[in-house]
Design an enzyme around this catalytic site. Structure first.
Site, mmCIF file in Angstrom:
data_model
loop_
_atom_site.group_PDB
_atom_site.id
_atom_site.type_symbol
_atom_site.label_atom_id
_atom_site.label_comp_id
_atom_site.label_asym_id
_atom_site.label_seq_id
_atom_site.Cartn_x
_atom_site.Cartn_y
_atom_site.Cartn_z
ATOM 1 N N CYS A 2 0.775 -1.201 0.000
ATOM 2 C CA CYS A 2 0.000 0.000 0.000
ATOM 3 C C CYS A 2 0.841 1.303 0.000
ATOM 4 O O CYS A 2 0.618 2.151 -0.820
ATOM 5 C CB CYS A 2 -0.850 -0.041 1.244
ATOM 6 S SG CYS A 2 -2.342 0.854 1.061
ATOM 7 N N ARG A 27 -3.624 4.856 4.840
ATOM 8 C CA ARG A 27 -4.053 4.122 3.650
ATOM 9 C C ARG A 27 -4.446 2.680 3.979
ATOM 10 O O ARG A 27 -5.002 1.988 3.139
ATOM 11 C CB ARG A 27 -2.914 4.115 2.621
ATOM 12 C CG ARG A 27 -2.577 5.509 2.106
ATOM 13 C CD ARG A 27 -1.273 5.506 1.372
ATOM 14 N NE ARG A 27 -1.333 4.645 0.218
ATOM 15 C CZ ARG A 27 -1.427 5.060 -1.026
ATOM 16 N NH1 ARG A 27 -1.474 6.340 -1.282
ATOM 17 N NH2 ARG A 27 -1.468 4.215 -2.023
ATOM 18 N N TRP A 74 -0.445 -4.121 2.370
ATOM 19 C CA TRP A 74 -1.836 -4.554 2.537
ATOM 20 C C TRP A 74 -1.940 -5.838 1.721
ATOM 21 O O TRP A 74 -1.787 -5.809 0.502
ATOM 22 C CB TRP A 74 -2.752 -3.462 1.985
ATOM 23 C CG TRP A 74 -4.214 -3.615 2.237
ATOM 24 C CD1 TRP A 74 -4.868 -3.448 3.421
ATOM 25 C CD2 TRP A 74 -5.217 -3.934 1.265
ATOM 26 N NE1 TRP A 74 -6.204 -3.643 3.241
ATOM 27 C CE2 TRP A 74 -6.451 -3.944 1.934
ATOM 28 C CE3 TRP A 74 -5.197 -4.208 -0.096
ATOM 29 C CZ2 TRP A 74 -7.653 -4.212 1.290
ATOM 30 C CZ3 TRP A 74 -6.392 -4.479 -0.745
ATOM 31 C CH2 TRP A 74 -7.608 -4.479 -0.046
ATOM 32 N N ASN A 100 4.140 -1.802 -4.964
ATOM 33 C CA ASN A 100 2.676 -1.740 -4.909
ATOM 34 C C ASN A 100 2.146 -2.223 -6.244
ATOM 35 O O ASN A 100 2.727 -1.906 -7.282
ATOM 36 C CB ASN A 100 2.183 -0.300 -4.716
ATOM 37 C CG ASN A 100 2.374 0.188 -3.306
ATOM 38 O OD1 ASN A 100 2.626 -0.607 -2.405
ATOM 39 N ND2 ASN A 100 2.250 1.484 -3.108
ATOM 40 N N GLY A 101 1.023 -2.931 -6.221
ATOM 41 C CA GLY A 101 0.449 -3.406 -7.480
ATOM 42 C C GLY A 101 0.415 -4.922 -7.496
ATOM 43 O O GLY A 101 0.624 -5.571 -6.468
ATOM 44 N N GLU A 483 -25.095 5.791 1.127
ATOM 45 C CA GLU A 483 -23.852 6.314 1.696
ATOM 46 C C GLU A 483 -23.843 6.182 3.226
ATOM 47 O O GLU A 483 -22.826 5.820 3.820
ATOM 48 C CB GLU A 483 -23.662 7.776 1.247
ATOM 49 C CG GLU A 483 -22.451 8.495 1.798
ATOM 50 C CD GLU A 483 -21.103 7.854 1.471
ATOM 51 O OE1 GLU A 483 -21.048 6.902 0.697
ATOM 52 O OE2 GLU A 483 -20.105 8.295 2.058
ATOM 53 N N LYS A 487 -21.067 4.070 5.306
ATOM 54 C CA LYS A 487 -20.236 4.666 6.372
ATOM 55 C C LYS A 487 -20.306 3.815 7.620
ATOM 56 O O LYS A 487 -19.306 3.533 8.256
ATOM 57 C CB LYS A 487 -20.701 6.091 6.738
ATOM 58 C CG LYS A 487 -20.353 7.214 5.794
ATOM 59 C CD LYS A 487 -18.899 7.535 5.678
ATOM 60 C CE LYS A 487 -18.208 6.723 4.630
ATOM 61 N NZ LYS A 487 -18.163 7.171 3.278
ATOM 62 N N GLU A 490 -18.549 0.220 7.164
ATOM 63 C CA GLU A 490 -17.100 0.155 6.974
ATOM 64 C C GLU A 490 -16.311 0.528 8.229
ATOM 65 O O GLU A 490 -15.206 0.037 8.414
ATOM 66 C CB GLU A 490 -16.649 0.984 5.776
ATOM 67 C CG GLU A 490 -16.769 2.478 5.956
ATOM 68 C CD GLU A 490 -16.293 3.257 4.739
ATOM 69 O OE1 GLU A 490 -15.370 2.806 4.056
ATOM 70 O OE2 GLU A 490 -16.847 4.335 4.494
ATOM 71 N N HIS A 506 -40.646 -4.817 -1.125
ATOM 72 C CA HIS A 506 -40.340 -5.935 -2.024
ATOM 73 C C HIS A 506 -39.326 -6.901 -1.419
ATOM 74 O O HIS A 506 -38.610 -7.584 -2.146
ATOM 75 C CB HIS A 506 -39.843 -5.389 -3.367
ATOM 76 C CG HIS A 506 -40.853 -4.492 -4.011
ATOM 77 N ND1 HIS A 506 -41.992 -4.969 -4.620
ATOM 78 C CD2 HIS A 506 -40.918 -3.140 -4.067
ATOM 79 C CE1 HIS A 506 -42.708 -3.940 -5.060
ATOM 80 N NE2 HIS A 506 -42.081 -2.823 -4.736
ATOM 81 N N LYS A 605 -7.091 3.153 1.941
ATOM 82 C CA LYS A 605 -7.623 4.446 1.516
ATOM 83 C C LYS A 605 -7.713 4.523 0.002
ATOM 84 O O LYS A 605 -8.643 5.076 -0.550
ATOM 85 C CB LYS A 605 -6.729 5.569 2.066
ATOM 86 C CG LYS A 605 -7.170 6.975 1.668
ATOM 87 C CD LYS A 605 -8.521 7.332 2.274
ATOM 88 C CE LYS A 605 -9.029 8.687 1.843
ATOM 89 N NZ LYS A 605 -10.486 8.796 2.075
HETATM 90 C C1 F6R Z 1 -15.823 4.688 1.518
HETATM 91 C C2 F6R Z 1 -14.688 4.917 0.648
HETATM 92 C C3 F6R Z 1 -14.562 4.088 -0.581
HETATM 93 C C4 F6R Z 1 -14.073 4.969 -1.742
HETATM 94 C C5 F6R Z 1 -13.768 4.106 -2.975
HETATM 95 C C6 F6R Z 1 -13.361 4.950 -4.166
HETATM 96 O O1 F6R Z 1 -15.792 5.559 2.603
HETATM 97 O O2 F6R Z 1 -13.859 5.736 0.921
HETATM 98 O O3 F6R Z 1 -15.751 3.463 -0.907
HETATM 99 O O4 F6R Z 1 -15.050 5.929 -2.032
HETATM 100 O O5 F6R Z 1 -12.741 3.198 -2.671
HETATM 101 O O6 F6R Z 1 -12.238 5.701 -3.873
HETATM 102 P P1 F6R Z 1 -11.856 6.960 -4.749
HETATM 103 O O7 F6R Z 1 -12.898 7.993 -4.555
HETATM 104 O O8 F6R Z 1 -10.514 7.388 -4.227
HETATM 105 O O9 F6R Z 1 -11.808 6.481 -6.162
#
Ligand code: F6R
Length: 610
Positions: A2, A27, A74, A100-101, A483, A487, A490, A506, A605
């Protein structure tokens, strides 16, 4: 993945690497390590778990060197463990690599290397790279060329850095699909996967592009493509201040970022609203406005929270600009042969600008000739650079893994785009000015909602032990329900589902009893009466109800267990206000459950692998 950091200069690299890794902790990761090459030292030190553990381990050994690399991992290939942690090395422990990758053809490469007599200690794809580079190093006797030859055999993605005892004056860094930045200092240079790790040292940075490889010395660097073509890289100045990446007195980045929203929302629209003309001005779209207005269709591609922002965007663009909009999960879009025509506009929404699926879907849409627009937060990120044009959300660095202020700023930018297109089509001056007035009043309204923090904390106390939640909303508030549920799940690990309120009948209605809390987003809009009917349905089945309502609503209060009030605005902007209590609710529930809000388990992140 990461996080990647690296240093070359006259100082001891160890504290610089440890500090850099700490700045990348947000991250998400499960193990960490550093490798140093110096006159007396040449070794890697790794730990499973936190950077603070690594720090204790490293400092107890009094290590000093002027060249080093560090990594937070990660897990993708192989469980989190010391053996699988980066840096990986060759057998002689003279060459170290962080990566990374994902190396997609790693098993073919591994078998070839085993046939050449190489042995492997870890389960990772990265160790294959260490041995492959070692193989070419023995043939070519030149680190830069060895890395270049190795990368020409690799299928997959990488942001990587390599150091070698035999050439202790350089770091080799390369990138394909995973970000890598060089920080230019005075008699010292840095590398990182994210500018946050560099910003305390320098604001001068060079972004590596896909297929580029750089040789970085303490006082200069040069770059080539992996096909050995010379390239000249531009040095950029990063406009970020160190305070922006600290917690500023808050216990968690997430809370700080929720509380910052009056400012971040203001910054997203600053200088972009022209009241006299009732329109917005978006420098990043200049020259493309007419093509966007003429689009047969707008497609929005994104993941997670950014995808939820895209859903709100769909509602507003269709209502005001009258252009058909489709919202796609980037991960599905990239693989399902989507029909994309040159007269389509595709908008890619991404806070980080590095999400692998969103980036890949952008490349696909570009190939098919569509106009590609990016809505990103991180300046200079891959999606921002790959798009034909775009708009930065200017929310400031978002460090908490759960996206909060980026979401509301994405909605602000989508509103600005909607206003621009709508005014170029049929929206009247008066209506345009009304939208602007409402947008300008958002920061004050958000401040008012944030004053409910204590009330929301008390409500969180009552709900913290629940095992399931349902979030329901209709119209513009349906994506807010999604959303809010995301939140909560997660960061608190409580199962939560978001639904359009009418869909409840339904299927999900079967779940409702006195143990099921239901959060209704029930602000006064065109579907308010219908939401009240849905509330009645839940009440009839003894569900516990928490409702987000407008300030002047004295009806719903009588029906439900708790209300949280938000100021009224026009329907298209209401999600920017309605979502804030849900961010706070998720935050307080998670804190009360004793969880690490900024680094939820299993999450990163920036998801730079698919
Ligand atoms: C949830 C969250 C993730 C990101 C998703 C996309 O709180 O942060 O669902 O929204 O991983 O990330 P971005 O916006 O960086 O492409």
């Amino acid at each position: 993945m990461c996080g990647i950091v690296g240093y070359i200069g006259d100082k001891n690299c160890v504290p610089i690497l440890i500090e850099g890794l700490k700045r990348l902790e947000y991250r998400g990761y499960d193990s960490a390590g550093i490798a140093v090459v110096g006159r007396e030292e040449c070794r890697a030190i790794k730990t499973k778990g936190k950077v603070s553990e690594l720090e204790k381990n490293v400092y107890s050994q009094n290590i000093s060197a002027n060249l080093g690399i560090g990594h937070t991992r990660w897990a993708t290939h192989g469980e989190p463990s010391v053996t699988n942690a980066h840096p990986h090395s060759n057998k002689e422990q003279t060459l170290f690599i962080i990566h990374n990758g994902i190396i997609e053809n790693y098993s073919t490469l591994k078998n070839n290397l085993i046939n050449e007599g190489y042995t492997f200690v870890s389960e990772t794809d990265t160790e294959v790279l260490a041995h492959l580079i070692d193989y070419y190093l023995k043939l070519k006797n030149n680190l830069f060329q060895a890395v270049r030859y190795a990368l020409n055999e690799v299928e997959g993605t990488y942001g990587l850095a390599v150091i070698y005892k035999g050439e202790p004056d350089k770091i080799i860094a390369a990138r394909k699909g995973s970000p890598l930045v060089i920080g230019i200092g005075k008699n010292e240079n840095f590398i990182a996967s994210d500018v946050n790790a560099l910003i305390v040292h320098t604001s001068q940075v060079v972004y590596l592009e896909d297929g580029e490889i750089a040789e970085i010395y303490k006082d200069h660097f040069h770059a080539k493509t992996i096909h050995d073509e010379e390239i000249i890289k531009e040095i950029h100045k990063v406009d970020m201040n160190v305070d922006e990446i600290t917690k500023g007195g808050y216990p968690h980045y997430m809370l700080k970022e929720i509380m910052e929203q009056p400012d971040s929302i203001f910054n997203s629209m600053r200088g972009r609203l022209l009241f006299e003309e009732g329109i917005s001005k978006l420098g990043g779209l200049q020259g493309y406005e007419d093509r966007i207005v003429r689009s047969q269709r707008i497609i929005i591609s994104a993941c997670g929270t950014s995808w939820h922002a895209g859903l709100v965007g769909e509602y507003m663009l269709e209502e005001y600009a009258g252009i058909p909009v489709e919202v796609e999960y980037a991960s599905e879009f990239r693989y399902r042969h989507p029909i994309i025509r040159p007269e389509d506009t595709v908008i890619f929404i991404s806070q980080s600008g590095e999400t692998a699926d969103t980036l890949a879907s952008l490349k696909e849409a570009k190939k098919k000739g569509a106009l590609c627009l990016g809505i990103c937060n991180v300046v200079g990120s891959s999606i921002a650079r790959e798009s034909n044009a775009g708009v930065y959300i200017h929310a400031g660095p978002e460090i908490g893994v759960a996206s909060t202020k980026a979401f509301t700023s994405q909605l602000v930018v989508l509103s600005l785009i909607t206003l621009l297109l709508a005014r170029k089509k049929n929206l009247s001056l008066i209506e345009g000015q009304n939208i602007i007035r409402e947008m300008q009043s958002l920061p004050e309204k958000v401040k008012k909602i944030l004053e409910s923090n204590d009330q929301i904390e008390k409500i969180a106390e009552e709900y913290m032990s629940c095992r399931n939640f349902l979030y329901l909303g209709r119209g513009y508030n349906f994506p807010v329900a999604l959303e809010g549920a995301l939140k909560l799940k997660e960061i608190s690990y409580i199962h939560a589902e978001g639904y359009p309120a009418a869909e409840m009948k339904h299927g999900p209605i079967a779940l409702i009893d006195e143990n099921m809390p239901v959060v209704f987003i029930a602000t006064k809009d065109a579907v308010y009466d219908k939401v009240i009917s849905n509330i009645e349905e839940v009440k009839a089945r003894k569900g516990r109800i928490l409702a987000i309502v407008n300030e002047d609503d004295d009806y719903i209060e009588k029906l439900v267990d708790h209300v949280i009030r938000v100021p009224k605005t026009i329907n298209m902007l209401q999600p920017i206000l309605s979502v804030i209590p849900l961010q706070l609710l998720a935050y307080h529930v998670a804190v009360k459950r004793g969880l690490n809000v900024d680094q939820p388990r299993n999450l990163a992140k920036s998801v730079t692998v698919e």
